[in-house]
Design a protein around this motif. Sequence first.
Motif, PDB file in Angstrom:
ATOM      1  N   GLY A  76       0.796  -1.221   0.000  1.00 23.93           N
ATOM      2  CA  GLY A  76       0.000   0.000   0.000  1.00 23.93           C
ATOM      3  C   GLY A  76       0.823   1.263   0.000  1.00 23.93           C
ATOM      4  N   ARG A  77       2.023   1.196  -0.564  1.00 24.56           N
ATOM      5  CA  ARG A  77       2.899   2.367  -0.599  1.00 24.56           C
ATOM      6  C   ARG A  77       2.633   3.201  -1.854  1.00 24.56           C
ATOM      7  NH1 ARG A  77       8.797  -0.009   1.402  1.00 24.56           N
ATOM      8  NH2 ARG A  77       8.196  -0.302   3.597  1.00 24.56           N
ATOM      9  N   PRO A  78       3.022   4.468  -1.847  1.00 29.89           N
ATOM     10  CA  PRO A  78       2.862   5.289  -3.054  1.00 29.89           C
ATOM     11  C   PRO A  78       3.621   4.677  -4.217  1.00 29.89           C
ATOM     12  CG  PRO A  78       3.383   6.665  -1.142  1.00 29.89           C
ATOM     13  CD  PRO A  78       3.565   5.245  -0.703  1.00 29.89           C
ATOM     14  N   ALA A  79       3.025   4.742  -5.395  1.00 31.37           N
ATOM     15  CA  ALA A  79       3.635   4.133  -6.579  1.00 31.37           C
ATOM     16  C   ALA A  79       4.782   4.991  -7.094  1.00 31.37           C
ATOM     17  CB  ALA A  79       2.590   3.954  -7.669  1.00 31.37           C
ATOM     18  N   SER A  80       5.936   4.370  -7.321  1.00 27.09           N
ATOM     19  CA  SER A  80       7.069   5.103  -7.887  1.00 27.09           C
ATOM     20  C   SER A  80       6.946   5.240  -9.398  1.00 27.09           C
ATOM     21  CB  SER A  80       8.387   4.395  -7.526  1.00 27.09           C
ATOM     22  OG  SER A  80       8.368   3.046  -7.929  1.00 27.09           O
ATOM     23  N   LEU A  81       6.082   4.407 -10.015  1.00 28.68           N
ATOM     24  CA  LEU A  81       5.767   4.513 -11.436  1.00 28.68           C
ATOM     25  C   LEU A  81       4.278   4.254 -11.617  1.00 28.68           C
ATOM     26  CD1 LEU A  81       8.536   2.560 -13.426  1.00 28.68           C
ATOM     27  CD2 LEU A  81       8.095   5.010 -13.502  1.00 28.68           C
ATOM     28  N   ASP A  82       3.690   4.875 -12.612  1.00 26.00           N
ATOM     29  CA  ASP A  82       2.287   4.631 -12.923  1.00 26.00           C
ATOM     30  C   ASP A  82       2.175   3.293 -13.652  1.00 26.00           C
ATOM     31  OD1 ASP A  82      -0.394   4.701 -13.521  1.00 26.00           O
ATOM     32  OD2 ASP A  82      -0.184   6.169 -15.144  1.00 26.00           O
ATOM     33  N   ILE A  83       1.534   2.319 -13.023  1.00 23.24           N
ATOM     34  CA  ILE A  83       1.375   1.020 -13.671  1.00 23.24           C
ATOM     35  C   ILE A  83      -0.083   0.774 -14.058  1.00 23.24           C
ATOM     36  CG2 ILE A  83       3.411   0.039 -12.581  1.00 23.24           C
ATOM     37  CD1 ILE A  83       1.586  -1.396 -10.605  1.00 23.24           C
ATOM     38  N   THR A  84      -0.860   1.834 -14.151  1.00 24.37           N
ATOM     39  CA  THR A  84      -2.267   1.699 -14.538  1.00 24.37           C
ATOM     40  C   THR A  84      -2.448   0.932 -15.847  1.00 24.37           C
ATOM     41  OG1 THR A  84      -2.768   3.773 -13.397  1.00 24.37           O
ATOM     42  CG2 THR A  84      -4.394   2.968 -14.988  1.00 24.37           C
ATOM     43  N   PRO A  85      -1.616   1.170 -16.890  1.00 22.61           N
ATOM     44  CA  PRO A  85      -1.825   0.420 -18.141  1.00 22.61           C
ATOM     45  C   PRO A  85      -1.668  -1.091 -18.005  1.00 22.61           C
ATOM     46  CG  PRO A  85      -0.400   2.315 -18.514  1.00 22.61           C
ATOM     47  CD  PRO A  85      -0.528   2.162 -17.035  1.00 22.61           C
ATOM     48  N   PHE A  86      -1.048  -1.545 -16.914  1.00 17.77           N
ATOM     49  CA  PHE A  86      -0.768  -2.963 -16.741  1.00 17.77           C
ATOM     50  C   PHE A  86      -1.657  -3.609 -15.674  1.00 17.77           C
ATOM     51  CE2 PHE A  86       3.188  -0.363 -17.058  1.00 17.77           C
ATOM     52  CZ  PHE A  86       3.214  -0.349 -18.450  1.00 17.77           C
ATOM     53  N   ASP A  87      -2.627  -2.825 -15.194  1.00 20.68           N
ATOM     54  CA  ASP A  87      -3.511  -3.278 -14.124  1.00 20.68           C
ATOM     55  C   ASP A  87      -4.327  -4.487 -14.581  1.00 20.68           C
ATOM     56  OD1 ASP A  87      -5.578  -3.530 -12.156  1.00 20.68           O
ATOM     57  OD2 ASP A  87      -5.269  -1.428 -11.605  1.00 20.68           O
ATOM     58  N   PRO A  88      -4.308  -5.586 -13.824  1.00 22.28           N
ATOM     59  CA  PRO A  88      -5.099  -6.763 -14.196  1.00 22.28           C
ATOM     60  C   PRO A  88      -6.596  -6.499 -14.302  1.00 22.28           C
ATOM     61  CG  PRO A  88      -3.455  -7.348 -12.539  1.00 22.28           C
ATOM     62  CD  PRO A  88      -3.466  -5.837 -12.638  1.00 22.28           C
TER      63      PRO A  88
END
Length: 400
Positions: free
Chosen positions: A379-391
């Motif tokens: 639950g830590r802040p994301a260091s990169l946006d991984i929204t495009p890879f969200d299952p």
Amino acid sequence: MTVMPAQVELPGTLDCLVIGGGLLGSAVSYYLAKAGARVRLAERAQLNSAASSQNAGSLHFQLEYRMIENGPEAARKAAEAMPLHLDAQHAWSGLEAELGMPVGVSQHGGFMVAESPEQLNTLEQKVLLERASGLEVELLDGEQVRRRAPYLSERILGAAFCAKEGKADPRRCVLAYAAAAARLGARIDSGLGVSALNYEQGVWRVYFSDGSECRARTLAITAGAWSGRVAAMAGISLPVSPVALTMTTTVRTQPMISHLIQHAGRRLSLKQTGDGNILIGGGWPARLRHTEGVIDLDRRPELLLNSLTGNMSAALAVFPELKKVSILRVWTGTTALVSDQLPLLGELPKSHGIYIATGGSAFTLGPTYARLLVERILGRPASLDITPFDPRRFGSLTLA
């Protein structure tokens, strides 16, 4: 290789059970343990016995041939993962210092070569995409290529060159991550398959192949080609497909190739290890075996002669001196691809805390996948946006 510390007992409920002991599973276990989480890794066979040990250890940050062979739209889709490639360049550069063990990282640059005007045009379009995403890549003509890599064929009309590409030793990487995780308190179990998953009273109850069980607040699926089957135990459907591939290695020889070589118009990866073996691959298929009409992932895929001859033809066209070197071994292995060619990275939809990392360039991007997945698990802040890879983009496949 340093021997891992004695296994620690983890009574009570785990923060996370990691399922699958290849590069991703070992790395996820390390980053979780480093953060102070109570973590256990379960591997059904031996650590590093599947895809992580069967691949060639390429660090290819340029878009691969399979990502550009189906035209500009497919290439643009694949380029959505370029932020992960940029992150992985730096992750590999500092990995040996972080783990305190040699893992064979060598980043002396990589070429993607072209033999025809059509392939040159493909390279130009690819380089435009990559530069727009921040990758440092040069477009070179044939003379410039041979000035840097005189061993390459006169047939090469040009190439894209990325200075941070290279190789790592898959065997050392997995064991180094696992050893580092164990030193930090993670429990690492091999020969322990998962046979059932039940969600009860806010935690996962996991049943193992030896009759034992454990409880965990979260699960991390890092099982490669087996990932879809593990998810199915929890009632979740994923478009993850096993893919069988072919690899070849030569006998040891004097230093001949100092770069990673790929091709813009053929399936090819070519490199030389520190021990002197030349590794030849690039995505040539093998045939998955079946038992009673069902893909049998426990059986080694069948070698296809056309793949072997096609791969050797591509390699010889680029590196003619290869004809003087004897083949030592040919093998097949199984990896996982997602239907849209992008990775699955994050929490599975409707899953009560099941996370996954698979697909894409899973070895090259392994340290990045693992760190980003652990951020999500904790639950830590994301260091990169991984929204495009969200299952969750495949959430409609799971009805429950």
